[in-house]
Scaffold this motif. Structure first.
Motif, PDB file in Angstrom:
ATOM      1  N   VAL A 167     -72.699 -26.026   8.086  1.00  0.00           N
ATOM      2  CA  VAL A 167     -73.672 -25.753   9.154  1.00  0.00           C
ATOM      3  C   VAL A 167     -75.056 -25.435   9.705  1.00  0.00           C
ATOM      4  O   VAL A 167     -75.282 -24.720   8.949  1.00  0.00           O
ATOM      5  N   ILE A 168     -75.323 -26.165  10.656  1.00  0.00           N
ATOM      6  CA  ILE A 168     -76.722 -26.531  11.094  1.00  0.00           C
ATOM      7  C   ILE A 168     -76.677 -24.397  11.916  1.00  0.00           C
ATOM      8  O   ILE A 168     -76.222 -25.115  13.777  1.00  0.00           O
ATOM      9  N   VAL A 169     -77.545 -23.729  11.673  1.00  0.00           N
ATOM     10  CA  VAL A 169     -77.782 -22.591  12.725  1.00  0.00           C
ATOM     11  C   VAL A 169     -78.698 -21.970  12.866  1.00  0.00           C
ATOM     12  O   VAL A 169     -79.737 -22.651  12.422  1.00  0.00           O
ATOM     13  N   PRO A 170     -78.794 -21.415  13.821  1.00  0.00           N
ATOM     14  CA  PRO A 170     -80.780 -20.942  14.274  1.00  0.00           C
ATOM     15  C   PRO A 170     -80.051 -19.497  13.946  1.00  0.00           C
ATOM     16  O   PRO A 170     -79.378 -19.017  13.089  1.00  0.00           O
ATOM     17  N   ILE A 171     -82.315 -19.229  13.088  1.00  0.00           N
ATOM     18  CA  ILE A 171     -81.979 -18.043  12.493  1.00  0.00           C
ATOM     19  C   ILE A 171     -82.773 -17.305  13.895  1.00  0.00           C
ATOM     20  O   ILE A 171     -83.731 -17.101  13.906  1.00  0.00           O
ATOM     21  N   ASP A 172     -81.592 -16.484  13.848  1.00  0.00           N
ATOM     22  CA  ASP A 172     -81.481 -15.367  14.917  1.00  0.00           C
ATOM     23  C   ASP A 172     -81.499 -13.521  14.647  1.00  0.00           C
ATOM     24  O   ASP A 172     -81.427 -13.834  13.624  1.00  0.00           O
ATOM     25  N   ALA A 173     -81.255 -13.184  15.571  1.00  0.00           N
ATOM     26  CA  ALA A 173     -81.604 -11.710  15.343  1.00  0.00           C
ATOM     27  C   ALA A 173     -80.439 -10.670  15.167  1.00  0.00           C
ATOM     28  O   ALA A 173     -80.090  -9.508  14.556  1.00  0.00           O
ATOM     29  N   GLN A 174     -79.493 -11.434  15.469  1.00  0.00           N
ATOM     30  CA  GLN A 174     -78.214 -11.032  15.628  1.00  0.00           C
ATOM     31  C   GLN A 174     -76.825 -11.570  15.109  1.00  0.00           C
ATOM     32  O   GLN A 174     -76.628 -11.623  13.887  1.00  0.00           O
ATOM     33  N   GLY A 175     -76.835 -13.085  14.807  1.00  0.00           N
ATOM     34  CA  GLY A 175     -76.139 -14.278  14.477  1.00  0.00           C
ATOM     35  C   GLY A 175     -76.452 -14.094  13.181  1.00  0.00           C
ATOM     36  O   GLY A 175     -75.089 -14.647  12.411  1.00  0.00           O
ATOM     37  N   PHE A 176     -77.884 -14.254  12.873  1.00  0.00           N
ATOM     38  CA  PHE A 176     -77.756 -14.200  11.201  1.00  0.00           C
ATOM     39  C   PHE A 176     -76.958 -14.147  10.959  1.00  0.00           C
ATOM     40  O   PHE A 176     -77.417 -13.980   9.124  1.00  0.00           O
ATOM     41  N   GLY A 177     -77.747 -12.340  11.064  1.00  0.00           N
ATOM     42  CA  GLY A 177     -76.571 -11.512  10.041  1.00  0.00           C
ATOM     43  C   GLY A 177     -75.148 -11.649   9.756  1.00  0.00           C
ATOM     44  O   GLY A 177     -74.802 -11.306   8.501  1.00  0.00           O
ATOM     45  N   PHE A 178     -74.384 -12.442  10.478  1.00  0.00           N
ATOM     46  CA  PHE A 178     -73.410 -13.050   9.004  1.00  0.00           C
ATOM     47  C   PHE A 178     -73.082 -13.859   8.733  1.00  0.00           C
ATOM     48  O   PHE A 178     -72.682 -14.036   7.440  1.00  0.00           O
ATOM     49  N   TRP A 179     -74.631 -14.965   8.278  1.00  0.00           N
ATOM     50  CA  TRP A 179     -74.456 -15.523   7.219  1.00  0.00           C
ATOM     51  C   TRP A 179     -74.622 -14.994   5.966  1.00  0.00           C
ATOM     52  O   TRP A 179     -75.146 -15.685   5.172  1.00  0.00           O
ATOM     53  N   LEU A 180     -75.955 -13.891   6.569  1.00  0.00           N
ATOM     54  CA  LEU A 180     -76.385 -13.232   5.533  1.00  0.00           C
ATOM     55  C   LEU A 180     -75.703 -12.681   4.686  1.00  0.00           C
ATOM     56  O   LEU A 180     -75.693 -12.847   3.174  1.00  0.00           O
ATOM     57  N   LYS A 181     -74.444 -12.096   5.466  1.00  0.00           N
ATOM     58  CA  LYS A 181     -73.385 -11.347   5.046  1.00  0.00           C
ATOM     59  C   LYS A 181     -72.978 -12.408   3.772  1.00  0.00           C
ATOM     60  O   LYS A 181     -72.644 -12.114   2.947  1.00  0.00           O
ATOM     61  N   ALA A 182     -72.100 -13.424   4.308  1.00  0.00           N
ATOM     62  CA  ALA A 182     -71.437 -14.066   3.535  1.00  0.00           C
ATOM     63  C   ALA A 182     -72.431 -15.060   2.078  1.00  0.00           C
ATOM     64  O   ALA A 182     -71.563 -14.952   1.020  1.00  0.00           O
ATOM     65  N   ALA A 183     -73.592 -14.539   2.092  1.00  0.00           N
ATOM     66  CA  ALA A 183     -74.608 -15.334   0.759  1.00  0.00           C
ATOM     67  C   ALA A 183     -74.626 -14.255   0.789  1.00  0.00           C
ATOM     68  O   ALA A 183     -75.077 -14.597  -0.879  1.00  0.00           O
ATOM     69  N   PHE A 184     -74.590 -12.970   0.722  1.00  0.00           N
ATOM     70  CA  PHE A 184     -75.144 -11.714  -0.374  1.00  0.00           C
ATOM     71  C   PHE A 184     -73.689 -10.813  -0.150  1.00  0.00           C
ATOM     72  O   PHE A 184     -74.082  -9.775  -1.527  1.00  0.00           O
ATOM     73  N   GLY A 185     -72.888 -10.627   0.610  1.00  0.00           N
ATOM     74  CA  GLY A 185     -72.217  -9.923   0.640  1.00  0.00           C
ATOM     75  C   GLY A 185     -72.033  -8.230   1.275  1.00  0.00           C
ATOM     76  O   GLY A 185     -73.103  -8.373   2.174  1.00  0.00           O
ATOM     77  N   HIS A 186     -71.355  -7.729   1.495  1.00  0.00           N
ATOM     78  CA  HIS A 186     -72.086  -6.333   2.838  1.00  0.00           C
ATOM     79  C   HIS A 186     -73.360  -5.593   2.489  1.00  0.00           C
ATOM     80  O   HIS A 186     -73.643  -5.932   1.490  1.00  0.00           O
TER      81      HIS A 186
END
Length: 313
Positions: A69-88
């Motif tokens: 999935v190609i996603v924009p690096i933004d201030a809010q939505g990107f946090g969901f992908w960071l949580k998926a990558a690193f955990g809570h």
């Protein structure tokens, strides 16, 4: 007859409580540029003889569900992908802005349910048990700033109507390449032409025997934070570090004028000794394929800090 168009496509995401079980609610509308997420089930040719030259019917093989999935690096939505990558994350702040700190090295990764929809067909595909394998992006002087999230899913369920319920909308505040900066040991690192960052969980698919042909899970193994920086050759600082074999701390950051910020800090970066070539009359450039190791003092490889108005992920 209505035909599917990418311009009308939509994506919803929610984290699961139980692996492979989509939640009944809590989905958010996610911005995305493209998606190859899907499930496929190949056919196995019959190997049997004795029925003439024409083959017998093929049989179905195991189901594979994955994609990017190609996603924009933004201030809010990107946090969901960071949580998926690193955990809570660890979140601090009693009022906006909130600071979310994601750390590498966690053993447990949350799984997600992701629904992609094409309402004009209609076709809604729910991908359950999605675990993030890699998250990568590039830093450069201009262009649109996006990241690629590679996912491993358990399976796909197709429906004629959405099962995600009412979607929560996020405010889209995109970071741009213009907002980016790179530092080394706290000092600005100049002469950078481009940079690549890739974080990998190196997932191990749990391929057990099941009647539905799906996997039982995707377990993280040894993580990796790697990348590449291309520099205009102006001094010996990076080459000397590579020759000496010493690590450095590198920070890749984006800051918006309104205060939102995204910072990835790689705590122990090792550089290989590069080949410095003079290929013509233009400027001389060198490429370093760097990799990060666990910092002995902090006990982790990297830290990502996201500052925004979201209270909790």
């Amino acid at each position: 007859m209505a035909r599917a168009q990418g311009a009308r496509a939509q994506m919803a995401l929610a984290f699961e409580t139980t692996y492979g079980t989509p939640p009944a609610s809590g989905f958010s509308r996610m911005p995305f540029a493209s998606a190859t997420l899907g499930a496929e089930q190949p056919l196995l040719n019959s190997e049997l003889l004795g029925y003439g030259r024409d083959p017998l019917a093929p049989i179905k093989d195991a189901v594979t569900a994955d994609g990017n999935v190609i996603v924009p690096i933004d201030a809010q939505g990107f946090g969901f992908w960071l949580k998926a990558a690193f955990g809570h994350p660890t979140t601090t702040g009693t009022a906006a802005p909130y600071t979310h700190e994601f750390r590498s090295g966690g053993w447990m990764l949350p799984s997600m349910s992701i629904e992609t929809g094409m309402p004009e067909v209609p076709r809604y595909a729910m991908y359950s048990g999605c675990v993030l394998d890699t998250l990568s992006w590039q830093m450069q002087r201009s262009g649109l700033l996006t990241a690629t999230a590679s996912l491993v899913a358990q399976g796909e369920a197709i429906a004629a109507a959405s099962t995600a319920g009412t979607l929560a909308d996020l405010a889209l505040q995109r970071f741009g390449h213009f907002n980016g900066a790179i530092t080394r040991n706290g000092a600005a690192l100049g002469n950078i032409v481009s940079a690549e960052i890739t974080y990998a969980n190196n997932l191990d698919r749990v391929e057990t025997i099941r009647s539905d042909g799906r996997i039982d899970g995707a377990d993280p193994s040894i993580a990796a934070l790697t990348g590449r920086i291309e520099v205009r050759f102006a001094d010996q600082v990076l080459v000397n570090q590579a020759i000496n074999g010493d690590p450095c701390e590198m920070t890749f950051a984006y800051v918006l004028p309104s205060g939102e910020a995204l910072t990835l800090t790689a705590h122990a970066v090792y550089l290989p000794r590069p080949r410095v070539e003079i290929s013509g009359p233009q400027g001389v450039q060198a490429t370093f394929d760097w990799q990060t190791a666990r910092d002995a003092i902090l006990g982790r490889m990297c830290t990502i800090t996201l500052i925004n108005s979201i209270e909790e992920y």
